[in-house]
Design an enzyme around this catalytic site. Structure first.
Site, PDB file in Angstrom:
ATOM      1  N   ASP A   1      30.852  35.880  38.920  1.00  0.00           N
ATOM      2  CA  ASP A   1      30.262  36.937  38.090  1.00  0.00           C
ATOM      3  C   ASP A   1      29.255  36.324  37.111  1.00  0.00           C
ATOM      4  O   ASP A   1      29.314  35.144  36.796  1.00  0.00           O
ATOM      5  CB  ASP A   1      31.350  37.655  37.286  1.00  0.00           C
ATOM      6  CG  ASP A   1      32.333  38.376  38.204  1.00  0.00           C
ATOM      7  OD1 ASP A   1      31.950  38.724  39.340  1.00  0.00           O
ATOM      8  OD2 ASP A   1      33.483  38.576  37.765  1.00  0.00           O
TER       9      ASP A   1
HETATM   10  N1  URA Z   1      37.120  36.517  40.149  1.00  0.00           N
HETATM   11  C1  URA Z   1      36.454  37.237  39.237  1.00  0.00           C
HETATM   12  O1  URA Z   1      36.934  38.255  38.746  1.00  0.00           O
HETATM   13  N2  URA Z   1      35.234  36.830  38.874  1.00  0.00           N
HETATM   14  C2  URA Z   1      34.649  35.723  39.366  1.00  0.00           C
HETATM   15  O2  URA Z   1      33.522  35.397  38.980  1.00  0.00           O
HETATM   16  C3  URA Z   1      35.356  34.960  40.317  1.00  0.00           C
HETATM   17  C4  URA Z   1      36.600  35.380  40.702  1.00  0.00           C
END
Ligand code: URA
Length: 234
Positions: free
Chosen positions: A103
């Protein structure tokens, strides 16, 4: 392989640009200036150099990055900064992409490559490549959550997750490590949400046996060694 194709594959520019470079006399084969872009080179026998610097042929590139917050995991975007923007020119290739998404506000270990097969092997849940994260939460991690993660979390929309490992920090109750082997959208955040917790900070620490190198500061990246590439699948 044709000389111009070889140079383009090693990131010396488009086919047209490398043809110009060859005609400028700055490319040598075994020490002799090459004149023709269609000259055939044998990658095992010939030594090709550009501006006096010898080129070692690599089919693909694998870059390890310590992703900072604020960058999206995409090859290009009209509005947002992408992780590819952080790759220095010398390692940029035509088809570079992040192998697996983090993310925008997640930090840590990210592999950037132009090798689609590698990414597929790393991401497929069937290949059992574990991904380990460090999560900071807005509340305490409990033993019942450890059980729930182990049994496989069900999201509010009914999506089922594979069994995952939740390891609460021994000293700090709102910190835990999570090991998952799939990459559903916002997976770790959504897993904690089902337990009533919000993830405040998330960092990926490890993929397979490959641990984020300690010396790699946030925002930095470098090509991976062969041993590091292999460690992803160990
Ligand atoms: N899980 C998440 O919620 N975000 C990420 O960036 C990676 C795994």
């Amino acid at each position: 392989m044709r000389l111009d194709k070889f140079l383009a594959s090693q990131n010396f520019g488009t086919r047209k640009e490398v043809q110009k470079l060859i005609k400028s006399g700055q490319v040598t084969i075994d020490g002799e200036p090459a004149k023709k872009p269609d000259k055939k080179v044998n990658l095992e026998e010939n030594k090709v150099a550009v501006k006096g610097k010898e080129i070692t042929y690599t089919e693909h590139i694998y870059i390890v990055m310590n992703k900072p917050k604020g960058y999206i995991s995409a090859s290009e975007d009209k509005k947002e900064k992408t992780v590819i923007d952080l790759v220095p020119e010398e390692w940029k290739r035509k088809n570079l992409f992040p192998a697996g998404r983090l993310d925008k506000d997640t930090t840590g270990l990210m592999i950037i490559t132009d090798d689609g097969d590698f990414a597929h092997r790393m991401l497929s849940p069937k290949k059992h490549v574990d991904k380990r994260y460090l999560a900071e939460l807005d509340g305490e991690v409990t033993e019942s959550m450890v059980e729930a993660f182990k049994n496989g979390i069900e999201f509010y929309d009914g999506t089922l997750c594979l069994s995952a490992t939740l390891i609460p920090d021994k000293k700090t109750k709102n910190i835990a490590q999570v090991i998952i082997r799939e990459g559903k959208y916002h997976q770790v955040k959504k897993m904690f949400l089902t337990q009533g917790l919000t993830v405040k900070n998330l960092k990926r620490l490890q993929i397979g046996s490959f641990v984020l190198p300690k010396e790699l500061a946030e925002g930095n990246c470098r090509p991976m060694s062969e041993a590091e590439i292999e460690a992803v699948f160990l």
